[in-house]
Design an enzyme around this catalytic site. Structure first.
Site, PDB file in Angstrom:
ATOM      1  CB  CYS B 162      -0.976  -0.040   1.159  1.00 21.17           C
ATOM      2  SG  CYS B 162      -2.024  -1.509   1.048  1.00 21.17           S
ATOM      3  CG  HIS B 292      -1.890   4.535   5.187  1.00 19.47           C
ATOM      4  ND1 HIS B 292      -1.944   4.461   3.820  1.00 19.47           N
ATOM      5  CD2 HIS B 292      -1.926   3.242   5.634  1.00 19.47           C
ATOM      6  CE1 HIS B 292      -1.996   3.181   3.459  1.00 19.47           C
ATOM      7  NE2 HIS B 292      -1.994   2.430   4.528  1.00 19.47           N
ATOM      8  CD  GLU B 303      -1.691   7.762   9.246  1.00 20.87           C
ATOM      9  OE1 GLU B 303      -2.674   7.003   9.099  1.00 20.87           O
ATOM     10  OE2 GLU B 303      -1.300   8.540   8.352  1.00 20.87           O
ATOM     11  CE  LYS B 321      -5.858   4.451   2.366  1.00 17.02           C
ATOM     12  NZ  LYS B 321      -4.921   5.570   2.593  1.00 17.02           N
ATOM     13  CG  HIS B 326      -6.534   0.978   1.761  1.00 15.50           C
ATOM     14  ND1 HIS B 326      -5.632   1.587   0.884  1.00 15.50           N
ATOM     15  CD2 HIS B 326      -5.778   0.365   2.708  1.00 15.50           C
ATOM     16  CE1 HIS B 326      -4.400   1.327   1.283  1.00 15.50           C
ATOM     17  NE2 HIS B 326      -4.453   0.587   2.383  1.00 15.50           N
ATOM     18  CG  PHE B 384       0.454  -6.208   4.200  1.00 15.75           C
ATOM     19  CD1 PHE B 384      -0.178  -5.505   5.199  1.00 15.75           C
ATOM     20  CD2 PHE B 384      -0.201  -7.297   3.645  1.00 15.75           C
ATOM     21  CE1 PHE B 384      -1.447  -5.878   5.648  1.00 15.75           C
ATOM     22  CE2 PHE B 384      -1.461  -7.669   4.079  1.00 15.75           C
ATOM     23  CZ  PHE B 384      -2.085  -6.967   5.077  1.00 15.75           C
TER      24      PHE B 384
END
Lengths: 267, 399
Positions: B162, B292, B303, B321, B326, B384
């Site tokens: 991502c 994010h 975050e 998002k 996402h 990831f």
């Protein structure tokens, strides 16, 4: 503007592939002093990973860790300090196959571990977990041009950002039926520690430029089959030049219409 | 770094095709998430599906590249005159001096998922019409785009989950600085597929409703798809006042876990600090943070801590998002475009779907749209493997 010279010094080499167990082992073969005898690639268990991760690690992770550690150890560096460029045509083929097989079945509950191992950058992630490296890590693919794209990215990173960079170029096979659609000879990986300046550990300086010339081939038919049979093995002509401590130009495969001319010189 | 000009940019997502529908939706606080009806998926979740992707036809000569991901790429390239801007750049610089560096996480894997349903019952072989190289392979996206424009410069597909299409800006920055190229077509495309829908579901990270970033009751992501592109070039001595510049990139690794962030957001913090350092800016110079903000309990918590550690609690921030879903490997590119729109049109987009802010996250999360001056914005993308990337964009002149 004045272009920056695209050069870097190689401080460490890692190599694993069919008939190659390490760079020191491969060197006399590439020099032509010993015959090349292809044997299936042997991938060591990654002792560096915690037990849980070690169990889950597939071929691409084992290959990446083994070649990366060989290169970093040879360079006498702490892996935790190095940014990395991970170049691979397609990541973890076994995991991809297992997921696609389950998704085509009546039970689509794929395993969470399989899923997180399916990302292209999984091996780069395991490398950073294993070594504690918190620096930047790029993960890229350019299909058969992946070695060239990775080398270009890593040399540029070393030259522009003035930082040592570890290139990890690794490919492993897909199981059938994907192997039929994307044949690959065997697992093969090259790792190079690249430094912006010459130092006591420098083996050679390389400078890289785009080129229209044809790629260098290897005289031994089995080695040439390997070069063409795994994307990461497109870097073999560079390793041969390094094994011979031979100054001069080497042309590596890159994109279909563009090659990489790599000039090797003593540091 | 020497600032680079985003001379053109565009994005296509579930909010619509091109910049106008995104701008309208953000200003009106509307989202594009809807109950998932994609393929045969039986996961109870919302997705951000782009309408009309299946109807896109690739040019005959590029037919082997046909797959959902490349159809979405083509749909995105043809919005807002972007493709013509690329052709103009090629005319100006030459086909060898324009790189293609695009991000994706799953490329055309849907094509392989579908092919596995059609294996030969006797041999198990994949159907003869299946083409791995041009569809599923990670590089299919950049290879298709390069071929579409007849480009002959460097190309790579960045695939770091991502953070993929955020990292492309870093790669392009270095390549331009090295003088290898004069311009780079950057961005990312990711499209819906079963691997991500069932994969995130297996990790229990998928919400059963439209995702609610930074909400105290947040319960997972909504997966979306998008194509986002920008053309990066050296900035002219006097860019237009509303020109958007790339000012800094920051990259780091968590070295912690494959699918969970460092609990204190240590890697995220390093990425933001690196971007600030490269841009020569202080935290107080940033007027908006595009988080994010995936809406999983652990991601937002990590975050939130990282943002608080770098910026304190008074820098306006939001995750978009809730509106777009996402979009995974396309998220960095899409959110870079959203930051560019915010800078060009001078507003701070609010997060949507969030009802009650998580009191444990000490940040200034925007629930109301703000039309106000904005000089610089930072965009976060994490993925990831513990991969982190932060990008800082600025307006050439304050409004």
């Amino acid at each position: 503007m004045i272009p920056i010279a695209l050069d870097a010094c190689i401080e460490g080499i890692g190599l694993l592939g069919p008939g190659f167990s390490s760079w020191p082992h491969a060197r006399p073969i590439l020099e032509g002093k010993q015959p090349y005898q292809p044997q299936p690639t042997v991938l060591p268990t990654p002792a560096l990973l915690p037990a849980a991760e070690r169990r889950r690690s597939g071929a691409i992770v084992r290959l990446t860790l083994a070649t990366g550690l060989e290169a970093v150890t040879a360079a006498g560096l702490d892996a935790a300090t190095l940014p990395t460029v991970f170049a691979s045509s397609g990541g973890d083929g076994e995991t991809c196959h297992a997921i696609c097989e389950m998704l085509a079945s009546s039970d689509r509950r794929i395993s969470p571990t399989r899923f997180h191992n399916s990302v292209h950058n999984a091996a780069a992630g395991y490398w950073s977990i294993a070594t504690g490296a918190m620096a930047a890590s790029s993960a890229l693919s350019a299909h058969d041009a992946s070695f060239g794209a990775g080398l270009l990215e890593a040399v540029i990173q070393a030259a522009v950002d003035g930082t040592r960079t570890l290139l990890l170029a690794c490919d492993t096979r897909y199981p059938q039926p994907l192997h039929g659609a994307r044949p690959m000879l065997d697992a093969f990986g090259i790792a190079l520690v690249l430094a912006p300046q010459a130092g006591v550990r420098s083996l050679a300086r390389i400078s890289v430029a785009l080129s229209a010339a044809g790629a260098d081939t290897l005289d031994d038919p089995a080695l040439e089959r390997l070069r063409l049979g795994v994307p990461a093995a497109r870097g073999l002509p560079l390793l041969r030049a390094l094994s011979l401590s031979q100054d001069g130009p080497v042309v590596l495969d890159y994109l279909d219409d563009t090659r990489l001319a790599v000039t090797v010189a003593a540091c | 770094m020497t600032p680079l000009l985003l001379s053109h940019f565009t994005a296509t997502s579930c909010l619509g095709r091109g910049l106008d529908p995104i701008l309208r939706a953000l200003r009106e606080r509307r989202g594009g998430l809807a109950a998932c009806t994609f393929d045969t998926v039986d996961v109870a979740t919302c997705v951000g599906e782009v309408a009309g992707v299946d109807a896109v036809r690739l040019p005959q000569a590029l037919a082997p590249f046909d797959c959902r991901n490349n159809r979405l790429a083509l749909l995105g390239l043809e919005q807002d005159g972007f493709a013509n801007a690329v052709r103009a750049a090629i005319a100006q610089y030459g086909a060898q001096r324009v790189a293609v560096i695009l991000g994706t996480s799953t490329s055309g894997i849907l094509q392989t998922e579908l092919a596995y349903r059609r294996r030969d019952p006797a041999s198990g072989a994949l159907p003869p019409d299946y083409n791995y190289h041009t569809t599923h392979n990670t590089h299919s996206l950049a290879a298709f785009t390069r071929r579409y424009f007849g480009l002959r410069g460097p190309a790579a597909t960045i695939s770091s989950a991502c953070s993929s299409s955020a990292r492309v800006f870093g790669s392009a920055r270095r390549m331009i600085a090295a003088g290898v190229i004069d311009a780079a077509l950057v961005g990312g495309v990711d499209s819906l597929c079963l691997t991500t829908l069932y994969g995130f579901n297996s990790l229990e990270l998928v919400s059963d409703e439209a995702c609610r970033p930074f909400d105290s009751q947040r319960n997972g992501i909504s997966i979306g798809e998008a194509a986002a592109f920008a053309l990066l070039e050296r900035a002219p001595p006097r860019p237009a006042p509303d020109a958007v510049l790339l000012l800094g990139t920051g990259e780091s690794s968590d070295a912690y876990h494959m699918s969970s962030p460092h609990p204190d957001g240590l890697g995220a913090r390093m990425a933001m600090q690196d971007a600030l350092r490269m841009a020569g800016l202080q935290p107080a110079d940033i007027g908006y943070i595009n988080l994010h903000g995936t809406a999983t309990p652990t991601n937002d918590a990590a975050e939130g801590k990282a943002v608080n550690a770098v910026f304190g609690r008074h820098t306006p921030c939001s995750s978009t998002k809730g509106a777009t879903g996402h979009t995974l490997g396309a998220a960095g590119g899409l959110e870079a475009v959203i930051c560019a729109l915010a800078l060009r049109h001078q507003f701070l987009p609010a997060g949507i779907n969030t009802r009650e802010l998580d009191p444990a996250l000490h940040v200034d999360y925007l629930l109301e749209h703000c039309e106000q001056p904005l000089a610089r914005a930072i965009s976060n993308s994490f993925g990831f493997g513990g991969t982190n990337c932060s990008l800082i964009f600025g307006r050439a002149e304050p409004a």
